[in-house]
Design a protein around this motif. Structure first.
Motif, PDB file in Angstrom:
ATOM      1  N   THR A 130       0.819  -1.214   0.000  1.00  0.00           N
ATOM      2  CA  THR A 130       0.000   0.000   0.000  1.00  0.00           C
ATOM      3  C   THR A 130       0.850   1.261   0.000  1.00  0.00           C
ATOM      4  O   THR A 130       0.603   2.194  -0.778  1.00  0.00           O
ATOM      5  N   HIS A 131       1.857   1.285   0.842  1.00  0.00           N
ATOM      6  CA  HIS A 131       2.637   2.511   1.035  1.00  0.00           C
ATOM      7  C   HIS A 131       3.946   2.555   0.240  1.00  0.00           C
ATOM      8  O   HIS A 131       4.438   3.647  -0.079  1.00  0.00           O
ATOM      9  N   TYR A 132       4.508   1.406  -0.074  1.00  0.00           N
ATOM     10  CA  TYR A 132       5.781   1.360  -0.815  1.00  0.00           C
ATOM     11  C   TYR A 132       5.688   0.323  -1.940  1.00  0.00           C
ATOM     12  O   TYR A 132       6.422  -0.675  -1.935  1.00  0.00           O
ATOM     13  N   PRO A 133       4.784   0.532  -2.893  1.00  0.00           N
ATOM     14  CA  PRO A 133       4.533  -0.472  -3.942  1.00  0.00           C
ATOM     15  C   PRO A 133       5.730  -0.760  -4.838  1.00  0.00           C
ATOM     16  O   PRO A 133       5.794  -1.816  -5.471  1.00  0.00           O
ATOM     17  N   GLU A 134       6.675   0.165  -4.884  1.00  0.00           N
ATOM     18  CA  GLU A 134       7.839  -0.021  -5.757  1.00  0.00           C
ATOM     19  C   GLU A 134       8.893  -0.940  -5.153  1.00  0.00           C
ATOM     20  O   GLU A 134       9.778  -1.451  -5.858  1.00  0.00           O
ATOM     21  N   VAL A 135       8.811  -1.201  -3.855  1.00  0.00           N
ATOM     22  CA  VAL A 135       9.805  -2.026  -3.175  1.00  0.00           C
ATOM     23  C   VAL A 135       9.471  -3.512  -3.363  1.00  0.00           C
ATOM     24  O   VAL A 135       8.340  -3.932  -3.159  1.00  0.00           O
ATOM     25  N   LYS A 136      10.458  -4.291  -3.756  1.00  0.00           N
ATOM     26  CA  LYS A 136      10.266  -5.730  -3.931  1.00  0.00           C
ATOM     27  C   LYS A 136      10.335  -6.438  -2.578  1.00  0.00           C
ATOM     28  O   LYS A 136      11.119  -6.038  -1.703  1.00  0.00           O
ATOM     29  N   ILE A 137       9.533  -7.490  -2.437  1.00  0.00           N
ATOM     30  CA  ILE A 137       9.451  -8.217  -1.169  1.00  0.00           C
ATOM     31  C   ILE A 137       9.839  -9.682  -1.362  1.00  0.00           C
ATOM     32  O   ILE A 137       9.292 -10.358  -2.236  1.00  0.00           O
ATOM     33  N   ILE A 138      10.773 -10.161  -0.542  1.00  0.00           N
ATOM     34  CA  ILE A 138      11.132 -11.580  -0.537  1.00  0.00           C
ATOM     35  C   ILE A 138      10.897 -12.124   0.868  1.00  0.00           C
ATOM     36  O   ILE A 138      11.480 -11.631   1.833  1.00  0.00           O
ATOM     37  N   MET A 139      10.028 -13.115   0.976  1.00  0.00           N
ATOM     38  CA  MET A 139       9.832 -13.781   2.256  1.00  0.00           C
ATOM     39  C   MET A 139      10.962 -14.784   2.451  1.00  0.00           C
ATOM     40  O   MET A 139      11.201 -15.637   1.581  1.00  0.00           O
ATOM     41  N   LEU A 140      11.660 -14.671   3.553  1.00  0.00           N
ATOM     42  CA  LEU A 140      12.750 -15.593   3.876  1.00  0.00           C
ATOM     43  C   LEU A 140      12.393 -16.243   5.205  1.00  0.00           C
ATOM     44  O   LEU A 140      12.476 -15.615   6.263  1.00  0.00           O
ATOM     45  N   THR A 141      11.972 -17.500   5.150  1.00  0.00           N
ATOM     46  CA  THR A 141      11.370 -18.126   6.313  1.00  0.00           C
ATOM     47  C   THR A 141      11.728 -19.601   6.409  1.00  0.00           C
ATOM     48  O   THR A 141      12.314 -20.170   5.489  1.00  0.00           O
ATOM     49  N   SER A 142      11.369 -20.206   7.530  1.00  0.00           N
ATOM     50  CA  SER A 142      11.594 -21.645   7.728  1.00  0.00           C
ATOM     51  C   SER A 142      10.356 -22.449   7.379  1.00  0.00           C
ATOM     52  O   SER A 142      10.390 -23.679   7.402  1.00  0.00           O
ATOM     53  N   PHE A 143       9.259 -21.778   7.036  1.00  0.00           N
ATOM     54  CA  PHE A 143       7.975 -22.448   6.858  1.00  0.00           C
ATOM     55  C   PHE A 143       7.590 -22.578   5.379  1.00  0.00           C
ATOM     56  O   PHE A 143       7.671 -21.610   4.630  1.00  0.00           O
ATOM     57  N   SER A 144       7.176 -23.783   4.999  1.00  0.00           N
ATOM     58  CA  SER A 144       6.749 -24.016   3.616  1.00  0.00           C
ATOM     59  C   SER A 144       5.343 -24.605   3.560  1.00  0.00           C
ATOM     60  O   SER A 144       4.938 -25.165   2.552  1.00  0.00           O
ATOM     61  N   ASP A 145       4.579 -24.472   4.644  1.00  0.00           N
ATOM     62  CA  ASP A 145       3.241 -25.055   4.689  1.00  0.00           C
ATOM     63  C   ASP A 145       2.225 -24.173   3.964  1.00  0.00           C
ATOM     64  O   ASP A 145       2.438 -22.990   3.741  1.00  0.00           O
ATOM     65  N   TYR A 146       1.120 -24.775   3.640  1.00  0.00           N
ATOM     66  CA  TYR A 146       0.053 -24.109   2.877  1.00  0.00           C
ATOM     67  C   TYR A 146      -0.401 -22.805   3.537  1.00  0.00           C
ATOM     68  O   TYR A 146      -0.539 -21.772   2.879  1.00  0.00           O
ATOM     69  N   ASP A 147      -0.630 -22.861   4.839  1.00  0.00           N
ATOM     70  CA  ASP A 147      -1.183 -21.704   5.545  1.00  0.00           C
ATOM     71  C   ASP A 147      -0.197 -20.552   5.677  1.00  0.00           C
ATOM     72  O   ASP A 147      -0.566 -19.463   6.117  1.00  0.00           O
ATOM     73  N   THR A 148       1.044 -20.794   5.323  1.00  0.00           N
ATOM     74  CA  THR A 148       2.036 -19.715   5.346  1.00  0.00           C
ATOM     75  C   THR A 148       2.305 -19.187   3.945  1.00  0.00           C
ATOM     76  O   THR A 148       2.363 -17.974   3.740  1.00  0.00           O
ATOM     77  N   VAL A 149       2.439 -20.086   2.987  1.00  0.00           N
ATOM     78  CA  VAL A 149       2.787 -19.676   1.625  1.00  0.00           C
ATOM     79  C   VAL A 149       1.673 -18.865   0.970  1.00  0.00           C
ATOM     80  O   VAL A 149       1.920 -17.791   0.415  1.00  0.00           O
ATOM     81  N   ILE A 150       0.428 -19.363   1.026  1.00  0.00           N
ATOM     82  CA  ILE A 150      -0.685 -18.697   0.350  1.00  0.00           C
ATOM     83  C   ILE A 150      -0.870 -17.252   0.829  1.00  0.00           C
ATOM     84  O   ILE A 150      -0.943 -16.327   0.025  1.00  0.00           O
TER      85      ILE A 150
END
Length: 213
Positions: A70-90
């Motif tokens: 909403t506030h910084y649409p030009e900034v790219k986002i990469i999620m770096l996490t330990s979780f690969s489950d459905y409820d986290t990825v979606i």
């Protein structure tokens, strides 16, 4: 390229900062322990890419990503996490993440992912995508496979290229077609698969398309 890192584990943050010091084209301008802090710093400092952990106090990565969109649409986002489950990825993808990577990724690979996301590509870890797709119901599978059958052979070739994270320019070069033709194929793919962007198309492809090695 300027990046920021948000992770509530200081050891992780410091380790990433130390590694990126060896990358001539990547500069860590700020780091934060939660989403609120990273949003505050984005208001003061410029960043091209932000690495977000999913689980953080005060504001988690998904909520942070939504506010960034909403506030910084030009900034790219990469999620770096330990979780690969459905409820986290979606939720992460729906929040607008341009990339989703697991913390067991090799450092050099992560640097490459950051560069490619910065250029406009979508990079989803294959393990996260595969785990995600195991939750699709049989009914949905039949319907989605029917949509896939509507793709032409060339559109399937383009879909495979999307799954590999290739840009329009790279797809055009690899398939010996023009970028204009690539855009036409992408529009057809999105329409036939009933998806809205490259990320959703790539996730769809992981379910049903056998990617060539």
């Amino acid at each position: 390229m300027k990046i920021m890192i948000a992770d509530d584990h200081q050891v992780v943050r410091k380790g990433l900062v130390f590694f990126f010091q060896s990358q001539a084209d990547i500069e860590v301008v700020e780091e934060a322990g939660d989403g609120l802090e990273i949003l505050e710093k984005l208001g003061k400092y410029k960043a091209d890419v932000v690495l977000l952990d999913i689980q953080m106090p005060n504001m988690d990565g998904v909520e942070t990503a939504k506010k960034m969109r909403t506030h910084y649409p030009e900034v790219k986002i990469i999620m770096l996490t330990s979780f690969s489950d459905y409820d986290t990825v979606i939720p992460a993808v729906q929040a607008g993440a341009n990339g989703y990577q697991l913390k067991d990724i090799e450092p050099d690979r992560l640097a490459d992912v950051i560069r490619r996301v910065h250029k406009g590509e979508t990079m989803i870890d294959s393990k996260a995508a595969s785990q995600l797709m195991t939750h699709v119901t049989g009914a949905n599978q039949k319907e989605e496979q029917k949509r896939l059958e509507e793709l032409t052979l060339r559109e399937k070739d383009v879909l495979k290229q999307i799954m590999k994270g290739h840009s329009n320019k790279e797809i055009a070069r690899n398939l010996f077609i023009t970028e204009k033709t690539v855009k036409t194929h992408l529009s057809n793919i999105f329409s036939k698969l009933e998806v809205h962007d490259r990320t959703q198309a790539a996730l769809f492809g992981v379910k049903y398309v056998k990617e060539e090695k």
